[in-house]
Design an enzyme around this catalytic site. Structure first.
Site: not given
Ligand code: NAD
Length: 368
Positions: A135, A219
């Site tokens: 999401k 949420y």
């Molecule tokens: P994060 O920044 O930790 O990870 C993002 C990943 O995408 C990294 O591996 C990064 O290298 C990669 N990536 C590829 N192209 C990129 C770019 N151009 N810029 C930045 N990163 C790039 O992020 P996250 O917190 O893991 O969030 C990822 C997704 O998961 C988001 O959509 C977020 O809303 C969702 N999320 C959901 C929950 C949940 O509880 N369901 C919790 C946190 C995040």
């Protein structure tokens, strides 16, 4: 006449079909095809995938990490070693479409910045893979609709990773409401927010699509919909940016919005990137109230309720992270193996995106 979700859930026999109440929590159910595991290709090795979803797959009896997609080969090799992923199953963003030639992969789990969800979902569907997407499902209504269309055209499942739909404390709150324990529900309050650090992609409009509403406000929005079982008939928002330290040059810092549901239930929600707001909701009815706080965290969820004529409810949930992700990964596996439509399908994600669009519009902002 259009049937609201509440009409639906109230109609005879419909309770069993209520999106959040089908066959209990989803948590304790064991996969019917216990010898089979859904083989996931993890797209994006960031915090949510490496700290939560992938460890959950290790604990799951129905899911397995089978392939990885990353722009960082070294990181991918490190993760591959931990999860027993063969080198041939490591992809990057350019050769990603080649997953279509890999029969070891059943589904992808998309954990990239928000604006990349649509492209990687559509490419996965075109490669013949099912999609579990984080999401918010995308950053525009149009992209969200394209994701639904692509998965439908390919005959592949699309589930949005709304883990609270499969989480027992949230399901218990829904059950108390559906059982009429609170009497007639009148009002809901909810909030979720945190302090975002400079330099995060979440502050970059192109990648995030918006500020805290997209990330965590969603949420509260989604909870108001599953708690009421209705779709809002009126929605209005306000936004503001108080901290002028450069972090909010592209996205808003605060959003507050109110909703009116067809039954007359009113809701008011807040979200921020400028202060710690532990996610909660409070539901007020004619016979009492329930309060879940935290409601959206990975662990430590806690339900309390005061209901006229009944003993107070005080139910801390002892489940530890990543149990919510195990439930989610298992549930999607069952949907694929049993050819069932996921409860939090693409249309469910699309509805939130349409509502977010309405909130932004009423704030005078454009979505992406
Ligand atoms: P994060 O920044 O930790 O990870 C993002 C990943 O995408 C990294 O591996 C990064 O290298 C990669 N990536 C590829 N192209 C990129 C770019 N151009 N810029 C930045 N990163 C790039 O992020 P996250 O917190 O893991 O969030 C990822 C997704 O998961 C988001 O959509 C977020 O809303 C969702 N999320 C959901 C929950 C949940 O509880 N369901 C919790 C946190 C995040």
């Amino acid at each position: 006449m259009k049937m609201t979700r509440r009409d639906f859930t109230r109609s005879a026999g419909a309770l069993a079909a209520s999106p959040l109440l089908v066959s209990g929590s989803g948590m304790q159910e064991t996969p019917t095809t216990s010898s089979r595991r859904l083989r996931y290709c993890i797209v994006g090795l960031g915090r949510i995938s490496m700290d939560h979803f992938m460890p959950a797959c290790k604990m799951s009896q129905a899911a397995q990490v089978m392939a990885l997609v990353s722009g960082d080969r070294k990181k991918a090799e490190g993760q591959a070693a931990q999860y027993g992923v063969p080198a041939k199953n490591i992809y990057d963003y350019k050769n990603y479409d080649e997953i279509g030639n890999n029969p070891d992969i059943d589904a992808v789990y998309i954990a990239l910045p928000n604006s990349m969800h649509a492209e990687y979902t559509i490419r996965a569907a075109n490669a013949g893979k099912h999609v579990l997407c984080e999401k918010p499902m995308a950053t525009t209504v149009r992209d969200s609709q394209s994701m639904v269309n692509a998965c439908r055209a390919a005959g592949k499942k699309l589930m949005i990773a709304y883990r609270c739909h499969y989480e027992p404390t949230n399901l218990r709150a829904v059950q108390l409401i559906r059982d009429g324990k609170l009497g007639t529900v009148q009002a809901i309050e909810s909030a979720f927010g945190f302090v975002e650090k400079a330099g995060e992609w979440r502050l970059n409009r192109k990648l995030a699509g918006g500020g805290p509403l997209m990330d965590v406000g969603i949420y509260s929005l989604n909870a108001c919909r599953y708690l009421t079982g209705e779709e809002p008939s009126k929605i209005e928002g306000y936004c503001s940016t108080i901290d002028k330290d450069g972090r909010f040059a592209e996205v808003e810092e605060n959003v507050s919005w109110t909703m009116r549901f067809p039954s007359g239930i009113v809701a008011s929600c807040n979200t921020t990137y400028g202060g710690q707001m532990d996610g909660y909701y409070r539901v007020h009815g004619t016979k009492g109230y329930l309060h879940v706080e935290p409601a959206f965290s990975y662990e430590g969820l806690h339900l309390k309720a005061e209901i006229k004529g009944e003993a107070p409810v005080d139910e801390p949930n002892p489940a530890k992270d990543p149990s919510q992700f195990v439930a989610e990964a298992d549930y999607f596996a069952r949907c694929v193996f049993e050819n069932k439509e996921p409860r939090s399908n693409g249309e469910e994600g699309l509805r939130d995106m349409q509502l977010i669009n309405e909130i932004y519009k009423s704030c005078g902002l454009k979505m992406s």
